[in-house]
Design a protein around this motif. Structure first.
Motif, mmCIF file in Angstrom:
data_model
loop_
_atom_site.group_PDB
_atom_site.id
_atom_site.type_symbol
_atom_site.label_atom_id
_atom_site.label_comp_id
_atom_site.label_asym_id
_atom_site.label_seq_id
_atom_site.Cartn_x
_atom_site.Cartn_y
_atom_site.Cartn_z
ATOM 1 N N SER A 52 14.643 55.038 69.263
ATOM 2 C CA SER A 52 15.363 54.523 67.960
ATOM 3 C C SER A 52 16.222 53.282 68.040
ATOM 4 O O SER A 52 16.044 52.647 66.958
ATOM 5 C CB SER A 52 16.473 55.667 67.863
ATOM 6 N N THR A 53 16.401 52.861 69.142
ATOM 7 C CA THR A 53 17.184 51.611 69.462
ATOM 8 C C THR A 53 16.108 50.423 69.200
ATOM 9 O O THR A 53 16.351 49.594 68.189
ATOM 10 C CB THR A 53 17.597 51.458 70.855
ATOM 11 N N VAL A 113 23.233 49.435 74.991
ATOM 12 C CA VAL A 113 23.316 51.082 74.948
ATOM 13 C C VAL A 113 24.164 51.521 75.999
ATOM 14 O O VAL A 113 24.033 51.427 77.148
ATOM 15 C CB VAL A 113 21.805 51.581 74.894
ATOM 16 N N ALA A 167 25.183 55.957 70.623
ATOM 17 C CA ALA A 167 24.720 57.439 70.229
ATOM 18 C C ALA A 167 25.321 58.440 71.234
ATOM 19 O O ALA A 167 25.492 59.439 71.043
ATOM 20 C CB ALA A 167 23.057 57.329 70.187
ATOM 21 N N HIS A 182 23.495 64.041 65.867
ATOM 22 C CA HIS A 182 22.543 64.801 65.853
ATOM 23 C C HIS A 182 22.606 66.114 66.581
ATOM 24 O O HIS A 182 23.674 66.091 67.527
ATOM 25 C CB HIS A 182 21.242 64.150 66.530
ATOM 26 N N GLY A 200 23.063 63.693 61.462
ATOM 27 C CA GLY A 200 24.245 62.563 61.014
ATOM 28 C C GLY A 200 24.271 61.681 61.934
ATOM 29 O O GLY A 200 23.818 61.548 63.122
HETATM 30 C C1 LIG Z 1 19.992 60.027 69.472
HETATM 31 C C2 LIG Z 1 19.726 58.704 69.420
HETATM 32 C C3 LIG Z 1 19.556 57.848 68.535
HETATM 33 C C4 LIG Z 1 19.349 58.312 67.210
HETATM 34 O O1 LIG Z 1 20.135 59.194 66.269
HETATM 35 P P1 LIG Z 1 19.566 60.036 65.636
HETATM 36 O O2 LIG Z 1 21.130 60.722 64.888
HETATM 37 O O3 LIG Z 1 18.917 61.173 66.132
HETATM 38 O O4 LIG Z 1 18.976 59.573 64.370
HETATM 39 C C5 LIG Z 1 19.767 56.487 68.714
HETATM 40 N N1 LIG Z 1 19.803 55.913 69.981
HETATM 41 C C6 LIG Z 1 19.998 56.840 71.010
HETATM 42 C C7 LIG Z 1 20.086 56.194 72.545
HETATM 43 C C8 LIG Z 1 19.886 58.209 70.836
HETATM 44 O O5 LIG Z 1 20.091 59.039 71.869
#
Ligand SMILES: *Cc1c(COP(=O)(O)O)cnc(C)c1O
Length: 370
Positions: free
Chosen positions: A86-87, A129, A157, A181, A191
């Motif tokens: 995602s990052t 992160v 996150a 999540h 969310g």
């Molecule tokens: C879970 C996660 C995300 C994304 O979050 P979602 O709510 O699943 O969209 C982004 N970065 C990291 C490091 C994650 O673990």
């Protein structure tokens, strides 16, 4: 066969508590678009996180994309490849270029000594992160950002509820993203939230969340839709009431893992900053085969045979995923490469019993002595 243990298991409020929380929605018929639950959760999260603005989003990923849109960034973003995809995807999908910095081999956050050499005249931001909930070296990052006039956006996150010298981590940087999540420490089913240092960005991200609409018939830019609905906000309100117990319970399990797995030849545990109060989001171990006698994957297999699911978080590096077609080399981030080949996360969730932690540790230690 013993009870199956997965790497994670969502915390759940009592079903009656959730029913009470959503009952008013049947009367109001206001199901989304910043309803009562949404407003209430934003207010309570501000209090919990110790900040003045919290913008709820449909998920953490969209919150990250909306942060980049709100800050109107262009060019290169320095980040790490040792994270969930995602990052990196958020950076690329917003038309920015990721520049991968290595991590340190103690807590696996960005190696702050390697950031400056990656800065060019195109660099606009650093996106570190707080991986596994481990807080980055924020002082060093802040100094570099000020020197080169860069924005700092934390992918937080994993770091909901983490405190640094008693302050919430959401106060760090220009912005932070939290994921709510179902698999995270605090969740809304799906969310996420964006928190900004500058309150003016809260107004702007609300436009980003809702098509770029600045009024009922006014569209000032081409935004997407990242709004959280009332049912998810209601889940968040319920879970937030129990978050301290959830973290404490995770802490007991993590403490047991640490007691059993510290000082085992070939198993490296993440270091913990003394000024940080953890949320015990994950329990990663790094397996050094030469000393342990078996590989990370051997341990994974042995646990799987015993009905226990661990995960290779984070493998592969996000710079190595197929979608980038070999554009980036893992060799540019040698520490991240080495750790990702050896790391795994053991099961950790709110109601994981100490007996089950022991069962998992017994299997690992028995394998070593084989
Ligand atoms: C879970 C996660 C995300 C994304 O979050 P979602 O709510 O699943 O969209 C982004 N970065 C990291 C490091 C994650 O673990």
């Amino acid at each position: 066969m013993d009870e199956k243990i997965l790497v994670t298991r969502s915390s759940m409020p009592d079903i009656d508590e959730y029913m009470e929380e959503i009952r008013p929605l049947w009367d109001s018929r206001w199901l989304t678009n910043s309803g009562v639950k949404h407003q209430q959760l934003e207010k309570e999260l501000c209090k919990y996180l110790g900040v003045t603005n919290t913008a709820l989003c449909v998920n953490g990923h969209q919150a990250l994309e909306c942060i980049l849109e709100t800050l109107d960034l262009k060019g290169e973003v320095i980040t790490t490849p040792f994270t969930f995809v995602s990052t990196t995807n958020a950076i690329v999908r917003r038309g920015l270029t990721p520049v991968f910095c290595d991590i340190n081999d103690r807590d696996f956050t960005i190696d702050v000594t390697k950031i400056e050499s990656l800065i060019t005249d195109k660099t606009c931001a650093i996106m570190p992160v707080h991986v596994y909930g481990n807080v980055c070296d924020n002082d060093a990052i802040e100094k570099i950002a000020q020197k080169y006039n860069l924005k700092v956006i934390y992918d937080a996150a994993h770091a909901f509820g983490v405190r640094l010298d008693g302050q919430g981590v959401a106060t760090l940087g220009d912005a932070s993203m939290f994921s709510f999540h179902a698999t995270k420490v605090f969740h809304c089913v799906e969310g996420g939230a964006a928190v900004f240092r500058d309150d003016a960005n809260y107004t702007k991200i609300n436009y980003c969340k809702s098509f770029g609409m600045t009024g009922p018939e006014d569209l000032s830019f081409t935004g997407g839709n990242s709004k959280m609905n009332e049912f998810c906000a209601a889940m968040g309100l319920c879970n937030l009431r129990h978050i301290d117990e959830a973290i404490a319970s995770r802490g007991e399990a993590a403490k047991r893992y640490r007691e059993r797995l510290s000082n085992i030849d070939g198993i490296q545990l993440s270091t913990q900053r003394l000024d940080v109060k953890s949320n015990f989001a994950y329990f990663p171990i790094v397996v050094n085969t030469e000393q342990f006698g078996f590989t990370r994957d051997d341990i994974m297999d042995e646990l799987a045979k015993n009905n226990i699911g661990a995960r290779r978080y984070f493998y592969p590096l996000t710079s190595s995923v197929a979608s980038f077609g070999g554009k980036y080399s893992a060799d540019d981030t040698p520490v991240a490469k080495r750790i990702s080949e050896r790391v795994m996360c053991l099961p950790l969730y709110e109601d994981l019993s100490i007996e089950n932690v022991d069962r998992i540790c017994d299997i690992i230690l028995k394998l070593k002595n084989r």
